[in-house]
Structures are given as C-alpha cells and as structure tokens.
Design a protein around this motif. Sequence first.
Motif, mmCIF file in Angstrom:
data_model
loop_
_atom_site.group_PDB
_atom_site.id
_atom_site.type_symbol
_atom_site.label_atom_id
_atom_site.label_comp_id
_atom_site.label_asym_id
_atom_site.label_seq_id
_atom_site.Cartn_x
_atom_site.Cartn_y
_atom_site.Cartn_z
ATOM 1 N N ALA A 163 0.825 -1.210 0.000
ATOM 2 C CA ALA A 163 0.000 0.000 0.000
ATOM 3 C C ALA A 163 0.859 1.259 0.000
ATOM 4 N N LEU A 164 1.936 1.247 0.772
ATOM 5 C CA LEU A 164 2.837 2.401 0.804
ATOM 6 C C LEU A 164 3.507 2.605 -0.550
ATOM 7 N N GLU A 165 3.917 1.509 -1.179
ATOM 8 C CA GLU A 165 4.554 1.594 -2.494
ATOM 9 C C GLU A 165 3.580 2.121 -3.545
ATOM 10 N N MET A 166 2.306 1.751 -3.410
ATOM 11 C CA MET A 166 1.289 2.156 -4.389
ATOM 12 C C MET A 166 0.682 3.521 -4.078
ATOM 13 N N GLY A 167 1.022 4.087 -2.930
ATOM 14 C CA GLY A 167 0.447 5.366 -2.548
ATOM 15 C C GLY A 167 -0.988 5.277 -2.079
ATOM 16 N N LYS A 168 -1.395 4.097 -1.594
ATOM 17 C CA LYS A 168 -2.773 3.913 -1.121
ATOM 18 C C LYS A 168 -2.902 4.423 0.318
ATOM 19 N N PRO A 169 -4.007 5.091 0.651
ATOM 20 C CA PRO A 169 -4.214 5.473 2.052
ATOM 21 C C PRO A 169 -4.444 4.237 2.923
ATOM 22 N N ILE A 170 -3.925 4.275 4.144
ATOM 23 C CA ILE A 170 -4.019 3.144 5.057
ATOM 24 C C ILE A 170 -4.795 3.569 6.303
ATOM 25 N N TYR A 171 -5.742 2.744 6.694
ATOM 26 C CA TYR A 171 -6.548 3.003 7.885
ATOM 27 C C TYR A 171 -6.458 1.803 8.824
ATOM 28 N N VAL A 172 -6.525 2.069 10.118
ATOM 29 C CA VAL A 172 -6.464 0.994 11.107
ATOM 30 C C VAL A 172 -7.524 1.221 12.186
ATOM 31 N N LEU A 173 -7.881 0.127 12.854
ATOM 32 C CA LEU A 173 -8.752 0.241 14.021
ATOM 33 C C LEU A 173 -7.908 0.650 15.215
ATOM 34 N N PRO A 174 -8.422 1.515 16.094
ATOM 35 C CA PRO A 174 -7.668 1.863 17.304
ATOM 36 C C PRO A 174 -7.682 0.688 18.286
ATOM 37 N N HIS A 175 -6.512 0.362 18.857
ATOM 38 C CA HIS A 175 -6.397 -0.768 19.779
ATOM 39 C C HIS A 175 -5.786 -0.332 21.105
ATOM 40 N N ARG A 176 -5.990 -1.159 22.123
ATOM 41 C CA ARG A 176 -5.418 -0.913 23.439
ATOM 42 C C ARG A 176 -3.937 -1.308 23.468
#
Length: 258
Positions: A163-176
């Motif tokens: 994703a970083l190489e392709m320039g895609k935005p990355i989203y994650v769930l917030p975790h403890r």
Amino acid sequence: MHTEIPFSIPELSSMKRYPEKLYYRGDLGLIHRPKISIVGTRRPNPYTRAITFELSKKLAFSGMIIVSGAAAGVDAIAHQGAGAENTIAVLPSGIDVRYPNANAKLIQAIEQEGLTLTQFEPGFTAREWSFVVRNEVVVALGDALIVAEADIGSGSMRSVEYALEMGKPIYVLPHRLRESAATRQLLADGKATAIDDLDMFVARMSQKGKNAIDDTPFIAYCRNNPTYDEVVVKFPSEIFEAELSGLIEVKNGRVSVV
C-alpha cells in the motif's frame, strides 16, 4: 469451470508487474464498483471481530465492494460482514481450489454471488510465497487499505508495504496497549489513520466512491496511483492542466487525486 478475465483491470496497473493471467468465478461487474481492501490477523480478538464485521457491513450497505483474501480470521469476517454479493475474494491458489478448506462454503457463496479471482493456474495449491503474491492483488484492487489488527512481521504488514509503495491510504482500528502492535506502530509513525468513528468513515469512503462513478477517464486513471510518466503518455494534455489547478499531486513519482 474456470475462465480468464477478458479485459485489463486499471487498478492492477499499480502492481510491480501486471499479472500474466487472471482467472475468475462470479460477477465481473464488481470489478467496476468502488472497492476497499480489508486485511488482518487470522486470530482476531473479540473487539476486532465485532468491529470488522460491522464496518464491512456498513461499507457494503453504502455501495462499496469489500476486497480480501478469503483467509481465516479478519478476511473471512470482512467477507461475511459485506455479504457474498458485495465482496471480492482474491485466492492464493487456483480458482478451483477453495482454500482454506474451513472457508470452503464461504468461498463457494462468493463464487455464486460475488467474485473470486486469482492469477494462479487451475489446480495450483497454496504455497507460502503465493500468499504474498495474493496480497499484492488485494491491495491493488482497493481504493484504500484497512488493517483491522496485525502483529509486527505478519503477512498483513507485507500488505502495508504494498500500500505504501502504491500510494494507497491506510486506515487501522484503534487498539489498546499490548494489542495489535503493528497497527499501533503505523499510527505512531504517521503511516496510517485511525478509524475513530465508523459512521463518519463510511460516509467519507462512500462519497469518494460516488465521486469515482462520475470521474472523467483522466481522473479515474489517476485514482489508481499510476506513475507520472504513465500519465504523461496516456493523457499528455490533461496532466499539466490538472497539476496546475491542484486536481492532482505528484509524490514519489506517482500521481494521486487530491
């Protein structure tokens, strides 16, 4: 039955090398819909399981197609949340090999109502390296990548590299603390954005998808993060005007829509 896809898929132009062949079962029309990729651990905690299912369901209801790899854990939950008719499963095996066997019924449902695809020849059984190859296709197909939960050094983090190489935005769930160390590291490094409000995130993503339907051919092409040189060849007059007007930006040699 196995059939080769008879046309090129623009999203896959962001891969290091476009697949020589692509086999599919199901509804090829899903390829042309707005898509978002979801990946994550094969052993998600209860929180991840619940949020991934809810998020996938809401994204699908808003018109997005969910792309994942049909693996155990987060992949399967994402497919199930979206519903078989709203999902694309990219396989690490031949199109006629339903892997893993534990998800055979799910994969069969996606074949019948959604879309399965692979670049591996019929009869090919999954290998350790084929999961990495599969992951690149999963990431390339989506407008963005969601990593639900992941450990450092995991296969999901290879997807992040793509994703970083392709320039895609990355989203994650917030975790403890002490959970999902890899996604928390992505946030700390500024490489990902946390999904703090599911409904707001879905509204934003679905609006992007709606905009994509109305895109000009030039903007639609640029949404796949092609290289600057590729855009100059294909749209020599449009790119300079779009860059001057701020419609696009060039970063690390790739073009993206602002």
